[in-house]
Design an enzyme around this catalytic site. Structure first.
Site, PDB file in Angstrom:
ATOM      1  N   TRP A   1       0.830  -1.223   0.000  1.00  0.00           N
ATOM      2  CA  TRP A   1       0.000   0.000   0.000  1.00  0.00           C
ATOM      3  C   TRP A   1       0.853   1.257   0.000  1.00  0.00           C
ATOM      4  O   TRP A   1       0.545   2.220  -0.692  1.00  0.00           O
ATOM      5  CB  TRP A   1      -0.980  -0.014   1.173  1.00  0.00           C
ATOM      6  CG  TRP A   1      -1.997  -1.114   1.044  1.00  0.00           C
ATOM      7  CD1 TRP A   1      -2.195  -2.149   1.913  1.00  0.00           C
ATOM      8  CD2 TRP A   1      -2.934  -1.313  -0.017  1.00  0.00           C
ATOM      9  NE1 TRP A   1      -3.201  -2.966   1.453  1.00  0.00           N
ATOM     10  CE2 TRP A   1      -3.664  -2.477   0.283  1.00  0.00           C
ATOM     11  CE3 TRP A   1      -3.230  -0.617  -1.196  1.00  0.00           C
ATOM     12  CZ2 TRP A   1      -4.682  -2.964  -0.560  1.00  0.00           C
ATOM     13  CZ3 TRP A   1      -4.228  -1.105  -2.029  1.00  0.00           C
ATOM     14  CH2 TRP A   1      -4.941  -2.263  -1.705  1.00  0.00           C
TER      15      TRP A   1
ATOM     16  N   ASP B   1      -1.604   6.489   6.355  1.00  0.00           N
ATOM     17  CA  ASP B   1      -2.713   5.632   5.934  1.00  0.00           C
ATOM     18  C   ASP B   1      -2.962   4.666   7.090  1.00  0.00           C
ATOM     19  O   ASP B   1      -2.100   3.844   7.406  1.00  0.00           O
ATOM     20  CB  ASP B   1      -2.304   4.877   4.657  1.00  0.00           C
ATOM     21  CG  ASP B   1      -3.323   3.829   4.216  1.00  0.00           C
ATOM     22  OD1 ASP B   1      -4.334   3.626   4.918  1.00  0.00           O
ATOM     23  OD2 ASP B   1      -3.081   3.200   3.157  1.00  0.00           O
TER      24      ASP B   1
ATOM     25  N   LYS C   1     -12.078  -1.872   6.511  1.00  0.00           N
ATOM     26  CA  LYS C   1     -11.290  -2.806   7.306  1.00  0.00           C
ATOM     27  C   LYS C   1     -11.821  -2.870   8.738  1.00  0.00           C
ATOM     28  O   LYS C   1     -12.006  -3.949   9.278  1.00  0.00           O
ATOM     29  CB  LYS C   1      -9.809  -2.396   7.309  1.00  0.00           C
ATOM     30  CG  LYS C   1      -9.229  -2.105   5.935  1.00  0.00           C
ATOM     31  CD  LYS C   1      -9.050  -3.351   5.080  1.00  0.00           C
ATOM     32  CE  LYS C   1      -8.942  -3.058   3.603  1.00  0.00           C
ATOM     33  NZ  LYS C   1      -7.755  -2.367   3.159  1.00  0.00           N
TER      34      LYS C   1
HETATM   35  C1  LIG Z   1      -7.249  -1.915   1.852  1.00  0.00           C
HETATM   36  C2  LIG Z   1      -6.209  -0.877   1.982  1.00  0.00           C
HETATM   37  C3  LIG Z   1      -6.061   0.145   1.025  1.00  0.00           C
HETATM   38  C4  LIG Z   1      -6.911   0.241  -0.220  1.00  0.00           C
HETATM   39  O1  LIG Z   1      -8.187   0.603   0.105  1.00  0.00           O
HETATM   40  P1  LIG Z   1      -9.264   0.904  -1.045  1.00  0.00           P
HETATM   41  O2  LIG Z   1     -10.382   1.502  -0.248  1.00  0.00           O
HETATM   42  O3  LIG Z   1      -9.604  -0.390  -1.681  1.00  0.00           O
HETATM   43  O4  LIG Z   1      -8.661   1.871  -1.984  1.00  0.00           O
HETATM   44  C5  LIG Z   1      -5.082   1.086   1.230  1.00  0.00           C
HETATM   45  N1  LIG Z   1      -4.287   1.058   2.312  1.00  0.00           N
HETATM   46  C6  LIG Z   1      -4.388   0.083   3.243  1.00  0.00           C
HETATM   47  C7  LIG Z   1      -3.484   0.091   4.422  1.00  0.00           C
HETATM   48  C8  LIG Z   1      -5.350  -0.907   3.100  1.00  0.00           C
HETATM   49  O5  LIG Z   1      -5.449  -1.886   4.026  1.00  0.00           O
END
Ligand SMILES: *Cc1c(COP(=O)(O)O)cnc(C)c1O
Length: 360
Positions: free
Chosen positions: A101, A171, A195
């Site tokens: 990511w 993030d 998540k």
């Molecule tokens: C799942 C995830 C993403 C991507 O998320 P989307 O909503 O599908 O764009 C980005 N960063 C992390 C840490 C993730 O777990």
């Protein structure tokens, strides 16, 4: 009706209580005679939903008044572009690469400026968090970027990097609301909610007000300009109304459970059950350096791909869903987010013990 134990990395398990409440309100939301899916985002009822959601999140995370909370669309991945477009004044940024990511965010940011990877754990398949106490941070860096919890590889920053005074952007998609956080240490905290908080389609951005600029990079779309969204209180266009409504319910559920201190205790207890088992198992092995282990995502392997596949299949048949590791790494991964009950982890470990006895 039989609910499974869902160990999916995302979209992931939600509190059963929240789902039941939403089901009860499906046809008639509190006397409005309609579902939240059917109502105007400018209605009184929705205004209350989004304002309460923001207020509850502010309370849970103790968000200072000089931070805006934005409920946006496009998932976490959309922010990979929005962040450089809005934050780059010098067109310089430093990224710490601890998994897929952050690497994707890094590659996207390269389109917009002079972007450098100042640390990486790619040399050992992202199984650890690099030492970030004295990095070569650029004097002109507009920000330093991390992915705080690495969903795929199961590592977590237990200590934030030393950004040498530069703005930290994180993030937190897969560790959102899993433990207390000091918001003042960040310029931007953001995450996709699927998540640990709600349904896919919502991304929450918590941003310090002085970082919200009138002059993002030339060509930045109106929708990706934080100022547009902040000035309109996330209602510049139709927001993901139903998703925000569910997020709001999850915030209330977390408050009822005792807030983020209680979530942390609950998550530590669950993770310990699983890691303690992995540490003494002769068949299963955790893949992450002990000090960097995530409380949320726990990858493990047997060392034999066929046996891994057998385990995943037998676990599924026994009611433990989505234990297959990410397609890029193989093995297994148990995601044990806030809404995973302790007995889900206890029963998984019982099942693993039994599998080990039969397959040693
Ligand atoms: C799942 C995830 C993403 C991507 O998320 P989307 O909503 O599908 O764009 C980005 N960063 C992390 C840490 C993730 O777990």
């Amino acid at each position: 009706m039989a609910r499974v134990y869902n160990f999916s990395a995302g979209p992931a398990v939600l509190p059963e209580e929240v789902l039941k409440e939403a089901a009860d309100e499906m046809l008639d939301y509190r006397g409005t005679g309609m579902s939240v899916m059917e109502m105007s985002h400018r209605s009184k009822a929705f205004d209350t939903i989004i304002k309460e959601a923001e207020q509850d999140l502010r309370e849970l995370m103790n968000i200072p008044d000089n931070y805006k909370v934005l409920f946006l669309q496009g998932g976490a991945s959309q922010q990979f572009a929005a962040i450089p477009m809005n934050l780059m004044k010098n067109k310089v940024a430093d990224y710490i690469i601890t998994g897929q990511w952050s690497k994707k965010a890094f590659q996207e940011a390269k389109k917009y400026g002079n972007v450098k990877a100042v640390a990486s754990s790619e040399d050992k398949t992202y199984s650890y968090i690099p030492d970030c106490s004295d990095l070569d941070i650029d004097d002109d860096a507009d920000y330093v970027y991390i992915c705080e919890n690495n969903t795929i590889y199961g590592t977590k920053f237990k200590e934030l990097p030393n950004t040498k005074g530069k703005t930290l952007v994180a993030d937190v998609s897969s560790c959102f609301l899993s433990e207390p956080v000091d918001v003042t240490k960040y310029g931007v905290i953001y995450g996709g909610v699927q998540k640990n908080i709600g349904p896919a389609g919502v991304v929450i951005v918590i941003i310090r007000e002085d970082l919200i600029t009138d002059t993002p990079l030339e060509g930045t779309p109106t929708m990706l300009t934080y100022k547009t969204q902040a000035d309109a209180d996330s209602l510049y266009n139709t927001p993901p109304c139903y998703g925000i409504y569910i997020c709001g319910k999850v915030f209330k559920w977390i408050k009822k459970m005792g807030g983020l201190e209680a979530m942390k205790a609950h998550n530590e207890k669950k993770a310990k059950i699983l890691y303690d088992f992995l540490d003494q198992s002769e068949l299963f092995k955790g893949t992450v350096v002990e000090k960097d282990r995530s409380l949320m995502n726990v990858p493990f392997v047997t060392g034999d791909a066929d046996l891994d596949a057998k385990f995943v299949a037998e676990a599924k048949a026994a009611g433990f869903e989505n234990l297959k590791g990410h397609r890029t790494v193989g093995g297994m991964r148990a995601s044990i987010y806030n809404a995973m009950p302790i007995e889900g982890v206890e029963k998984l470990v019982e099942f693993m013990k039994d599998f080990e006895a039969k397959n040693k």
